[in-house]
Scaffold this active site. Sequence first.
Site, short mmCIF file in Angstrom:
data_model
loop_
_atom_site.label_atom_id
_atom_site.label_comp_id
_atom_site.label_asym_id
_atom_site.label_seq_id
_atom_site.Cartn_x
_atom_site.Cartn_y
_atom_site.Cartn_z
CE LYS A 136 -3.14 -1.96 3.26
NZ LYS A 136 -4.16 -1.89 4.29
NE ARG A 137 3.07 1.54 5.24
CZ ARG A 137 3.45 1.02 6.39
NH1 ARG A 137 4.27 1.69 7.17
NH2 ARG A 137 3.03 -0.16 6.78
#
Length: 456
Positions: A246-247
Amino acid sequence: MSVRVRIAPSPTGFAHLGTASTALYNVLFARKEGGTFVLRVDDTDTERNRPEYEALIYESLRWLGLDWDEGPDKGGPYAPYRQSERVDLYRQEAARLIKDGKAYRCYCTPEELEAERKQAQLEKRPYRYSRRCLKNPPEGRSVFAVRFQVPGGEVRFTDMIRGEMKFDTDLIGDFIVMKSDGYPVYQFASPVDDAVMKITHVIRGEEHLSNTPYQLMLIDALGYDRPQAYAHMPLILAADGSKLSKRKHPEANLILFRDRGYLPEALLNYLALLGWNPGTTQEIFTFEELLESFSFDRVQHAGARFDWEKLDWLNGEWIRRLSDEELAIRLQAFVPELDLETIRRAVPALKTRLPRLAQAVDYLDYLWKDPSTPALDPETAQRVRSAIEVLRETQWELEPIESALEKAVEQSGVSKGKFYNPLRDLLTGKKVSLPIHYAFALLPKDVALSRLERAA
Ligand code: GLU
Protein backbone atom coordinates in the site's frame (compact mmCIF):
# COMPACT_ATOMS: atom_id res chain seq x y z
CA MET A 1 -19.18 -29.08 8.21
CA SER A 2 -20.08 -26.33 5.79
CA VAL A 3 -17.26 -24.23 4.38
CA ARG A 4 -16.65 -20.81 5.95
CA VAL A 5 -13.93 -18.53 4.66
CA ARG A 6 -13.02 -14.96 5.45
CA ILE A 7 -10.95 -12.01 4.43
CA ALA A 8 -9.70 -9.76 7.17
CA PRO A 9 -8.44 -6.50 5.69
CA SER A 10 -7.08 -3.76 7.93
CA PRO A 11 -8.50 -0.28 7.33
CA THR A 12 -5.08 1.34 7.54
CA GLY A 13 -4.95 2.36 3.89
CA PHE A 14 -6.84 1.99 0.62
CA ALA A 15 -8.01 -1.45 -0.48
CA HIS A 16 -5.37 -2.70 -2.89
CA LEU A 17 -4.74 -5.43 -5.43
CA GLY A 18 -3.77 -7.92 -2.74
CA THR A 19 -7.12 -7.39 -1.03
CA ALA A 20 -8.91 -8.03 -4.30
CA SER A 21 -6.97 -11.13 -5.17
CA THR A 22 -7.37 -12.66 -1.70
CA ALA A 23 -11.08 -11.83 -1.79
CA LEU A 24 -11.41 -13.40 -5.25
CA TYR A 25 -9.85 -16.70 -4.18
CA ASN A 26 -12.00 -16.79 -1.05
CA VAL A 27 -15.17 -16.06 -2.98
CA LEU A 28 -14.36 -18.66 -5.64
CA PHE A 29 -13.77 -21.28 -2.98
CA ALA A 30 -16.87 -20.34 -0.99
CA ARG A 31 -19.13 -20.34 -4.05
CA LYS A 32 -17.72 -23.58 -5.35
CA GLU A 33 -18.27 -25.31 -2.03
CA GLY A 34 -21.64 -23.72 -1.32
CA GLY A 35 -20.04 -22.06 1.68
CA THR A 36 -20.10 -18.69 3.41
CA PHE A 37 -17.78 -15.74 2.75
CA VAL A 38 -17.15 -13.53 5.76
CA LEU A 39 -15.72 -10.01 5.75
CA ARG A 40 -14.02 -9.26 9.04
CA VAL A 41 -12.41 -5.91 9.63
CA ASP A 42 -9.03 -6.23 11.36
CA ASP A 43 -9.00 -2.83 13.03
CA THR A 44 -6.96 -3.39 16.18
CA ASP A 45 -4.29 -0.94 15.05
CA THR A 46 -6.02 1.96 16.79
CA GLU A 47 -3.48 4.53 15.61
CA ARG A 48 -3.65 3.81 11.90
CA ASN A 49 -7.29 2.80 11.38
CA ARG A 50 -9.58 5.22 9.55
CA PRO A 51 -13.32 4.76 8.97
CA GLU A 52 -12.90 6.16 5.46
CA TYR A 53 -10.53 3.29 4.65
CA GLU A 54 -13.13 0.82 5.85
CA ALA A 55 -15.65 2.49 3.53
CA LEU A 56 -13.14 2.15 0.68
CA ILE A 57 -12.81 -1.59 1.35
CA TYR A 58 -16.58 -2.00 0.93
CA GLU A 59 -16.71 0.23 -2.12
CA SER A 60 -13.81 -1.53 -3.85
CA LEU A 61 -15.05 -5.05 -3.21
CA ARG A 62 -18.59 -4.15 -4.29
CA TRP A 63 -17.24 -2.61 -7.49
CA LEU A 64 -15.55 -5.95 -8.19
CA GLY A 65 -18.75 -7.83 -7.41
CA LEU A 66 -17.02 -9.74 -4.59
CA ASP A 67 -19.87 -9.50 -2.16
CA TRP A 68 -19.77 -11.04 1.32
CA ASP A 69 -22.39 -12.96 3.27
CA GLU A 70 -21.50 -11.75 6.76
CA GLY A 71 -19.72 -8.56 7.74
CA PRO A 72 -19.79 -5.40 9.87
CA ASP A 73 -22.40 -3.79 7.62
CA LYS A 74 -24.47 -6.96 7.20
CA GLY A 75 -24.30 -8.64 10.58
CA GLY A 76 -24.44 -12.41 10.88
CA PRO A 77 -24.38 -15.17 13.49
CA TYR A 78 -20.89 -14.27 14.73
CA ALA A 79 -21.29 -10.49 15.00
CA PRO A 80 -19.66 -8.13 15.68
CA TYR A 81 -17.32 -8.38 12.69
CA ARG A 82 -15.07 -5.47 13.61
CA GLN A 83 -12.19 -6.49 15.87
CA SER A 84 -12.32 -3.17 17.69
CA GLU A 85 -15.76 -4.27 18.95
CA ARG A 86 -14.50 -7.66 20.10
CA VAL A 87 -11.80 -6.54 22.52
CA ASP A 88 -13.64 -7.98 25.54
CA LEU A 89 -13.41 -11.41 23.97
CA TYR A 90 -9.64 -11.11 23.43
CA ARG A 91 -9.17 -9.91 27.03
CA GLN A 92 -11.22 -12.80 28.31
CA GLU A 93 -9.25 -15.30 26.23
CA ALA A 94 -5.94 -13.81 27.34
CA ALA A 95 -7.06 -14.11 30.97
CA ARG A 96 -7.97 -17.74 30.30
CA LEU A 97 -4.49 -18.42 28.91
CA ILE A 98 -2.95 -16.88 32.04
CA LYS A 99 -5.21 -18.87 34.33
CA ASP A 100 -4.30 -22.08 32.52
CA GLY A 101 -0.59 -21.31 32.84
CA LYS A 102 -0.20 -20.85 29.08
CA ALA A 103 0.57 -17.15 29.15
CA TYR A 104 2.01 -14.78 31.72
CA ARG A 105 2.19 -11.12 32.55
CA CYS A 106 5.30 -9.44 31.24
CA TYR A 107 6.40 -6.27 33.04
CA CYS A 108 9.53 -5.63 30.99
CA THR A 109 9.90 -2.09 29.68
CA PRO A 110 10.67 -1.44 26.00
CA GLU A 111 14.17 -0.36 27.08
CA GLU A 112 14.79 -3.63 28.91
CA LEU A 113 13.59 -5.65 25.94
CA GLU A 114 15.77 -3.61 23.61
CA ALA A 115 18.76 -4.31 25.86
CA GLU A 116 18.03 -8.08 25.69
CA ARG A 117 17.85 -7.86 21.93
CA LYS A 118 21.13 -5.97 21.67
CA GLN A 119 22.83 -8.48 23.93
CA ALA A 120 21.67 -11.34 21.67
CA GLN A 121 22.99 -9.46 18.68
CA LEU A 122 26.33 -8.96 20.38
CA GLU A 123 26.55 -12.66 21.14
CA LYS A 124 25.48 -13.44 17.57
CA ARG A 125 22.56 -15.65 18.60
CA PRO A 126 18.97 -15.39 17.38
CA TYR A 127 16.90 -13.36 19.82
CA ARG A 128 14.22 -14.97 21.93
CA TYR A 129 12.63 -13.42 25.00
CA SER A 130 14.54 -14.43 28.15
CA ARG A 131 11.43 -15.46 30.08
CA ARG A 132 12.54 -13.20 32.87
CA CYS A 133 8.91 -12.38 33.79
CA LEU A 134 7.99 -16.05 33.84
CA LYS A 135 10.87 -17.07 36.06
CA ASN A 136 11.53 -14.02 38.16
CA PRO A 137 9.16 -11.09 37.53
CA PRO A 138 10.27 -7.65 38.76
CA GLU A 139 8.34 -6.45 41.78
CA GLY A 140 6.30 -3.31 42.30
CA ARG A 141 5.31 -2.76 38.66
CA SER A 142 1.74 -2.51 37.44
CA VAL A 143 2.03 -2.00 33.68
CA PHE A 144 2.16 -5.32 31.85
CA ALA A 145 1.62 -7.00 28.54
CA VAL A 146 0.43 -10.60 28.19
CA ARG A 147 3.01 -12.97 26.76
CA PHE A 148 2.25 -16.41 25.37
CA GLN A 149 4.46 -19.21 26.61
CA VAL A 150 5.51 -21.05 23.48
CA PRO A 151 5.20 -24.76 24.21
CA GLY A 152 8.02 -25.88 21.91
CA GLY A 153 8.04 -28.84 19.56
CA GLU A 154 6.56 -28.89 16.09
CA VAL A 155 3.53 -27.33 14.50
CA ARG A 156 2.18 -29.11 11.45
CA PHE A 157 -0.64 -28.08 9.17
CA THR A 158 -1.96 -28.62 5.68
CA ASP A 159 -1.45 -25.87 3.15
CA MET A 160 -3.77 -26.29 0.17
CA ILE A 161 -1.02 -25.07 -2.15
CA ARG A 162 2.20 -26.22 -0.52
CA GLY A 163 1.04 -29.48 1.03
CA GLU A 164 2.11 -30.59 4.52
CA MET A 165 3.95 -27.87 6.40
CA LYS A 166 6.15 -28.29 9.46
CA PHE A 167 7.52 -25.55 11.72
CA ASP A 168 9.95 -25.95 14.59
CA THR A 169 8.58 -23.75 17.38
CA ASP A 170 11.75 -24.03 19.46
CA LEU A 171 12.99 -21.18 17.30
CA ILE A 172 10.08 -18.99 18.39
CA GLY A 173 10.40 -17.00 21.61
CA ASP A 174 7.47 -16.27 23.91
CA PHE A 175 5.51 -13.53 22.17
CA ILE A 176 3.12 -10.78 23.20
CA VAL A 177 -0.58 -11.41 22.65
CA MET A 178 -2.04 -8.41 24.51
CA LYS A 179 -0.24 -5.09 24.62
CA SER A 180 0.05 -3.02 27.79
CA ASP A 181 -2.77 -0.77 26.51
CA GLY A 182 -5.16 -3.71 26.77
CA TYR A 183 -5.44 -4.26 23.02
CA PRO A 184 -4.58 -7.51 21.27
CA VAL A 185 -1.93 -7.90 18.59
CA TYR A 186 -2.96 -9.20 15.15
CA GLN A 187 -1.28 -12.52 15.91
CA PHE A 188 -3.76 -13.13 18.76
CA ALA A 189 -7.02 -11.52 17.64
CA SER A 190 -6.90 -13.18 14.22
CA PRO A 191 -6.75 -16.86 15.31
CA VAL A 192 -9.24 -16.26 18.14
CA ASP A 193 -11.70 -14.91 15.60
CA ASP A 194 -10.95 -17.58 13.02
CA ALA A 195 -11.72 -20.20 15.66
CA VAL A 196 -14.74 -18.52 17.22
CA MET A 197 -16.23 -17.65 13.82
CA LYS A 198 -15.80 -21.30 12.78
CA ILE A 199 -13.64 -20.49 9.78
CA THR A 200 -12.87 -23.77 8.00
CA HIS A 201 -10.29 -22.58 5.45
CA VAL A 202 -7.95 -19.64 5.91
CA ILE A 203 -7.03 -18.36 2.45
CA ARG A 204 -4.64 -15.42 2.55
CA GLY A 205 -1.43 -13.97 1.14
CA GLU A 206 1.90 -15.76 1.40
CA GLU A 207 3.24 -13.03 3.69
CA HIS A 208 1.18 -14.72 6.42
CA LEU A 209 2.68 -18.19 6.01
CA SER A 210 5.13 -17.62 8.86
CA ASN A 211 2.29 -16.36 11.09
CA THR A 212 0.37 -19.61 10.83
CA PRO A 213 2.42 -21.62 13.38
CA TYR A 214 2.01 -18.81 15.93
CA GLN A 215 -1.72 -18.74 15.35
CA LEU A 216 -2.11 -22.51 15.50
CA MET A 217 -0.23 -22.70 18.80
CA LEU A 218 -2.75 -20.21 20.21
CA ILE A 219 -5.76 -22.03 18.81
CA ASP A 220 -4.41 -25.26 20.35
CA ALA A 221 -3.65 -23.60 23.69
CA LEU A 222 -7.19 -22.22 23.86
CA GLY A 223 -8.61 -25.64 23.11
CA TYR A 224 -10.40 -24.63 19.93
CA ASP A 225 -10.82 -26.73 16.81
CA ARG A 226 -8.35 -25.73 14.15
CA PRO A 227 -9.46 -24.59 10.72
CA GLN A 228 -9.28 -27.59 8.40
CA ALA A 229 -6.68 -26.08 6.12
CA TYR A 230 -4.76 -22.97 5.15
CA ALA A 231 -3.90 -21.66 1.71
CA HIS A 232 -1.16 -19.09 1.27
CA MET A 233 -1.53 -17.44 -2.10
CA PRO A 234 1.45 -16.19 -4.11
CA LEU A 235 2.41 -12.57 -3.61
CA ILE A 236 1.71 -9.96 -6.22
CA LEU A 237 4.98 -8.30 -7.17
CA ALA A 238 5.63 -4.90 -8.66
CA ALA A 239 7.56 -4.59 -11.95
CA ASP A 240 10.86 -4.42 -10.02
CA GLY A 241 10.11 -7.70 -8.24
CA SER A 242 9.40 -6.12 -4.85
CA LYS A 243 6.24 -7.03 -2.95
CA LEU A 244 3.34 -4.79 -3.89
CA SER A 245 2.54 -2.67 -0.85
CA LYS A 246 0.00 0.00 0.00
CA ARG A 247 2.66 2.42 1.03
CA LYS A 248 5.18 2.00 -1.76
CA HIS A 249 2.74 1.40 -4.62
CA PRO A 250 -0.14 3.87 -4.62
CA GLU A 251 -1.03 2.65 -8.11
CA ALA A 252 -2.28 -0.62 -6.51
CA ASN A 253 -5.30 1.23 -5.08
CA LEU A 254 -8.39 -0.58 -6.34
CA ILE A 255 -10.47 2.56 -6.67
CA LEU A 256 -7.88 3.88 -9.12
CA PHE A 257 -8.44 0.84 -11.31
CA ARG A 258 -12.11 1.71 -11.41
CA ASP A 259 -11.36 5.36 -12.13
CA ARG A 260 -8.92 4.52 -14.93
CA GLY A 261 -11.67 2.52 -16.59
CA TYR A 262 -10.73 -1.08 -16.01
CA LEU A 263 -13.75 -3.34 -16.06
CA PRO A 264 -14.22 -5.36 -12.87
CA GLU A 265 -14.61 -8.45 -15.06
CA ALA A 266 -11.21 -7.81 -16.62
CA LEU A 267 -9.41 -7.13 -13.36
CA LEU A 268 -10.81 -10.29 -11.75
CA ASN A 269 -9.88 -12.28 -14.85
CA TYR A 270 -6.36 -10.86 -14.69
CA LEU A 271 -5.95 -11.45 -10.95
CA ALA A 272 -7.09 -15.04 -11.31
CA LEU A 273 -4.48 -15.70 -14.00
CA LEU A 274 -1.78 -13.95 -12.00
CA GLY A 275 -1.52 -16.63 -9.35
CA TRP A 276 -3.08 -19.59 -11.06
CA ASN A 277 -2.49 -21.57 -14.20
CA PRO A 278 -5.62 -22.95 -15.87
CA GLY A 279 -3.59 -25.64 -17.63
CA THR A 280 -5.00 -24.63 -21.03
CA THR A 281 -4.44 -21.71 -23.39
CA GLN A 282 -7.70 -20.05 -22.41
CA GLU A 283 -7.11 -16.51 -21.18
CA ILE A 284 -10.54 -14.93 -21.03
CA PHE A 285 -12.52 -16.24 -18.09
CA THR A 286 -15.88 -15.06 -16.89
CA PHE A 287 -16.54 -15.41 -13.20
CA GLU A 288 -18.69 -18.46 -13.94
CA GLU A 289 -15.88 -20.01 -15.95
CA LEU A 290 -13.44 -19.34 -13.13
CA LEU A 291 -15.81 -21.04 -10.74
CA GLU A 292 -15.76 -24.06 -12.95
CA SER A 293 -12.01 -24.21 -13.64
CA PHE A 294 -10.35 -22.84 -10.54
CA SER A 295 -8.58 -25.19 -8.17
CA PHE A 296 -5.86 -24.70 -5.58
CA ASP A 297 -3.61 -27.41 -7.01
CA ARG A 298 -2.91 -25.20 -10.01
CA VAL A 299 -1.98 -22.18 -7.93
CA GLN A 300 1.70 -21.40 -8.32
CA HIS A 301 4.11 -21.04 -5.41
CA ALA A 302 6.23 -18.17 -6.68
CA GLY A 303 5.16 -14.54 -6.56
CA ALA A 304 3.84 -13.11 -9.80
CA ARG A 305 4.74 -9.79 -11.38
CA PHE A 306 1.93 -7.42 -12.16
CA ASP A 307 1.92 -6.75 -15.91
CA TRP A 308 0.01 -3.61 -16.91
CA GLU A 309 0.27 -4.35 -20.62
CA LYS A 310 -1.38 -7.70 -20.21
CA LEU A 311 -4.11 -6.16 -18.07
CA ASP A 312 -4.74 -3.49 -20.72
CA TRP A 313 -4.98 -6.16 -23.38
CA LEU A 314 -7.45 -8.19 -21.33
CA ASN A 315 -9.42 -5.07 -20.54
CA GLY A 316 -9.71 -4.21 -24.24
CA GLU A 317 -10.93 -7.74 -24.91
CA TRP A 318 -13.53 -7.36 -22.18
CA ILE A 319 -14.63 -3.97 -23.53
CA ARG A 320 -15.19 -5.52 -26.95
CA ARG A 321 -17.28 -8.27 -25.37
CA LEU A 322 -19.75 -5.77 -23.95
CA SER A 323 -22.86 -5.02 -25.98
CA ASP A 324 -22.90 -1.50 -27.47
CA GLU A 325 -25.64 -0.48 -25.06
CA GLU A 326 -23.82 -1.85 -22.02
CA LEU A 327 -20.62 -0.08 -23.07
CA ALA A 328 -22.51 3.20 -23.51
CA ILE A 329 -23.98 2.88 -20.03
CA ARG A 330 -20.62 2.13 -18.45
CA LEU A 331 -19.01 5.06 -20.27
CA GLN A 332 -21.47 7.56 -18.79
CA ALA A 333 -19.51 7.96 -15.56
CA PHE A 334 -16.36 8.81 -17.53
CA VAL A 335 -17.88 11.46 -19.79
CA PRO A 336 -20.56 13.09 -17.61
CA GLU A 337 -20.50 16.08 -19.98
CA LEU A 338 -22.30 14.04 -22.64
CA ASP A 339 -25.81 12.69 -22.83
CA LEU A 340 -26.36 8.97 -23.28
CA GLU A 341 -27.56 9.40 -26.85
CA THR A 342 -24.27 11.03 -27.93
CA ILE A 343 -22.29 8.31 -26.19
CA ARG A 344 -24.35 5.68 -27.98
CA ARG A 345 -23.46 7.21 -31.33
CA ALA A 346 -19.75 7.18 -30.47
CA VAL A 347 -19.67 3.63 -29.14
CA PRO A 348 -19.14 1.66 -32.39
CA ALA A 349 -15.99 3.68 -33.09
CA LEU A 350 -14.80 3.73 -29.48
CA LYS A 351 -15.25 0.03 -28.91
CA THR A 352 -12.38 -1.08 -31.09
CA ARG A 353 -10.03 1.62 -29.79
CA LEU A 354 -10.28 1.64 -26.02
CA PRO A 355 -8.00 -0.32 -23.76
CA ARG A 356 -9.61 1.55 -20.80
CA LEU A 357 -12.92 3.36 -20.43
CA ALA A 358 -11.31 6.56 -19.14
CA GLN A 359 -9.58 6.99 -22.50
CA ALA A 360 -12.95 7.83 -24.01
CA VAL A 361 -12.29 11.33 -22.67
CA ASP A 362 -9.30 11.76 -25.02
CA TYR A 363 -11.49 10.91 -27.98
CA LEU A 364 -14.57 12.86 -26.96
CA ASP A 365 -13.57 15.96 -25.01
CA TYR A 366 -13.56 18.07 -28.20
CA LEU A 367 -17.34 17.78 -27.98
CA TRP A 368 -17.38 20.09 -24.98
CA LYS A 369 -14.02 21.85 -25.33
CA ASP A 370 -13.49 24.33 -28.13
CA PRO A 371 -10.03 23.80 -29.66
CA SER A 372 -7.79 26.71 -30.61
CA THR A 373 -7.71 27.81 -34.24
CA PRO A 374 -4.29 27.52 -35.88
CA ALA A 375 -3.26 29.68 -38.86
CA LEU A 376 -3.44 27.78 -42.18
CA ASP A 377 -1.21 28.08 -45.22
CA PRO A 378 -3.13 29.17 -48.35
CA GLU A 379 -3.19 25.70 -49.91
CA THR A 380 -4.56 24.03 -46.78
CA ALA A 381 -7.08 26.83 -46.33
CA GLN A 382 -8.26 26.16 -49.86
CA ARG A 383 -8.82 22.47 -49.10
CA VAL A 384 -10.63 23.29 -45.86
CA ARG A 385 -12.93 25.61 -47.86
CA SER A 386 -13.71 22.81 -50.30
CA ALA A 387 -14.56 20.52 -47.37
CA ILE A 388 -16.87 23.17 -45.93
CA GLU A 389 -18.60 23.45 -49.27
CA VAL A 390 -19.45 19.76 -49.61
CA LEU A 391 -20.31 19.36 -45.93
CA ARG A 392 -22.70 22.30 -45.96
CA GLU A 393 -24.86 20.42 -48.46
CA THR A 394 -24.62 17.10 -46.60
CA GLN A 395 -27.18 15.40 -44.46
CA TRP A 396 -25.60 15.29 -40.95
CA GLU A 397 -25.21 11.56 -40.51
CA LEU A 398 -22.26 9.20 -40.59
CA GLU A 399 -22.57 7.78 -44.08
CA PRO A 400 -23.42 10.92 -46.03
CA ILE A 401 -20.58 12.73 -44.24
CA GLU A 402 -18.17 9.93 -45.07
CA SER A 403 -19.02 9.90 -48.77
CA ALA A 404 -19.02 13.69 -49.01
CA LEU A 405 -15.54 13.83 -47.52
CA GLU A 406 -14.30 11.08 -49.82
CA LYS A 407 -15.55 12.99 -52.80
CA ALA A 408 -13.77 16.12 -51.60
CA VAL A 409 -10.53 14.16 -51.16
CA GLU A 410 -10.80 12.87 -54.69
CA GLN A 411 -11.30 16.33 -56.14
CA SER A 412 -8.39 17.75 -54.15
CA GLY A 413 -5.82 15.41 -55.69
CA VAL A 414 -4.00 14.98 -52.36
CA SER A 415 -3.93 11.93 -50.11
CA LYS A 416 -6.60 11.22 -47.49
CA GLY A 417 -4.11 11.86 -44.72
CA LYS A 418 -3.06 15.19 -46.12
CA PHE A 419 -6.67 16.22 -46.60
CA TYR A 420 -8.03 15.01 -43.28
CA ASN A 421 -5.24 15.98 -40.86
CA PRO A 422 -5.91 19.71 -40.86
CA LEU A 423 -9.65 19.05 -40.64
CA ARG A 424 -9.08 16.82 -37.62
CA ASP A 425 -6.89 19.44 -36.04
CA LEU A 426 -9.45 22.23 -36.51
CA LEU A 427 -12.30 20.07 -35.32
CA THR A 428 -10.73 18.35 -32.31
CA GLY A 429 -7.42 20.11 -31.67
CA LYS A 430 -5.73 16.69 -31.75
CA LYS A 431 -3.57 14.51 -33.97
CA VAL A 432 -5.56 11.40 -33.13
CA SER A 433 -9.32 11.16 -33.18
CA LEU A 434 -12.15 8.80 -33.99
CA PRO A 435 -12.51 8.26 -37.76
CA ILE A 436 -13.03 11.69 -39.28
CA HIS A 437 -16.67 11.14 -40.27
CA TYR A 438 -17.45 10.15 -36.65
CA ALA A 439 -15.60 13.21 -35.38
CA PHE A 440 -17.82 15.38 -37.57
CA ALA A 441 -21.09 13.55 -37.01
CA LEU A 442 -20.87 13.65 -33.21
CA LEU A 443 -20.75 17.46 -33.21
CA PRO A 444 -23.82 19.49 -34.20
CA LYS A 445 -23.45 20.54 -37.84
CA ASP A 446 -23.28 24.28 -37.17
CA VAL A 447 -20.60 23.85 -34.49
CA ALA A 448 -18.50 21.56 -36.68
CA LEU A 449 -18.68 23.90 -39.66
CA SER A 450 -17.94 26.99 -37.62
CA ARG A 451 -14.72 25.41 -36.32
CA LEU A 452 -13.59 25.05 -39.94
CA GLU A 453 -14.93 28.37 -41.15
CA ARG A 454 -13.16 30.55 -38.62
CA ALA A 455 -9.80 29.09 -39.72
CA ALA A 456 -10.40 29.12 -43.43
N1 GLU B 1 -5.27 -7.88 8.54
C1 GLU B 1 -4.45 -8.85 7.89
C2 GLU B 1 -4.06 -8.31 6.53
O1 GLU B 1 -4.71 -7.41 6.04
C3 GLU B 1 -5.20 -10.14 7.77
C4 GLU B 1 -4.35 -11.30 7.53
C5 GLU B 1 -5.11 -12.60 7.61
O2 GLU B 1 -5.84 -12.89 6.66
O3 GLU B 1 -4.99 -13.28 8.60
O4 GLU B 1 -3.09 -8.72 5.93
